[in-house]
Design a protein around this motif. Sequence first.
Motif, short mmCIF file in Angstrom:
data_model
loop_
_atom_site.label_atom_id
_atom_site.label_comp_id
_atom_site.label_asym_id
_atom_site.label_seq_id
_atom_site.Cartn_x
_atom_site.Cartn_y
_atom_site.Cartn_z
N UNK A 62 44.22 71.10 61.07
CA UNK A 62 42.82 70.73 61.31
C UNK A 62 42.51 69.41 60.59
N UNK A 63 43.04 69.23 59.39
CA UNK A 63 42.82 67.97 58.68
C UNK A 63 43.45 66.81 59.45
N UNK A 64 44.66 67.00 59.97
CA UNK A 64 45.31 65.95 60.74
C UNK A 64 44.54 65.65 62.01
N UNK A 65 44.00 66.67 62.64
CA UNK A 65 43.18 66.48 63.83
C UNK A 65 41.97 65.62 63.50
N UNK A 66 41.28 65.95 62.42
CA UNK A 66 40.09 65.19 62.02
C UNK A 66 40.46 63.75 61.68
N UNK A 67 41.54 63.56 60.94
CA UNK A 67 41.97 62.21 60.57
C UNK A 67 42.27 61.39 61.80
N UNK A 68 43.00 61.96 62.75
CA UNK A 68 43.32 61.25 63.99
C UNK A 68 42.05 60.85 64.75
N UNK A 70 38.94 60.50 63.51
CA UNK A 70 38.17 59.54 62.72
C UNK A 70 38.80 58.15 62.80
N UNK A 71 40.11 58.08 62.70
CA UNK A 71 40.80 56.79 62.70
C UNK A 71 41.10 56.30 64.13
N UNK A 72 40.76 57.11 65.13
CA UNK A 72 40.97 56.77 66.53
C UNK A 72 42.44 56.47 66.81
N UNK A 73 43.28 57.42 66.40
CA UNK A 73 44.72 57.32 66.66
C UNK A 73 45.20 58.69 67.16
N UNK A 74 46.43 58.74 67.61
CA UNK A 74 46.97 60.02 68.07
C UNK A 74 47.55 60.78 66.88
#
Length: 80
Positions: A62-68, A70-74
């Motif tokens: 879930x953290x990786x999902x949010x980071x992706x 927020x940073x507009x990356x995959x």
Amino acid sequence: MAKNELDLEAEQFLDRVSANVVKARKSKGFSQLQLATEMGYKSASYLGRIEIRSEGQHFHLVQLYKIAKILDISIEELVH
């Protein structure tokens, strides 16, 4: 594959994910505090500990999902 070898590979994977998060965060011009706040945390300390893998901490899906998002990356950029 021996269990110890598998554990070592898993640790290396988690290290790589953390390094990728740091690289992506910096390339997008986000500080730890900015990213942490966007993720819903009140301070950067928790995110900072995960980035350096303090005491074996690591990012969760879930953290990786949010980071992706927020940073507009995959997510692939974070786990590859």
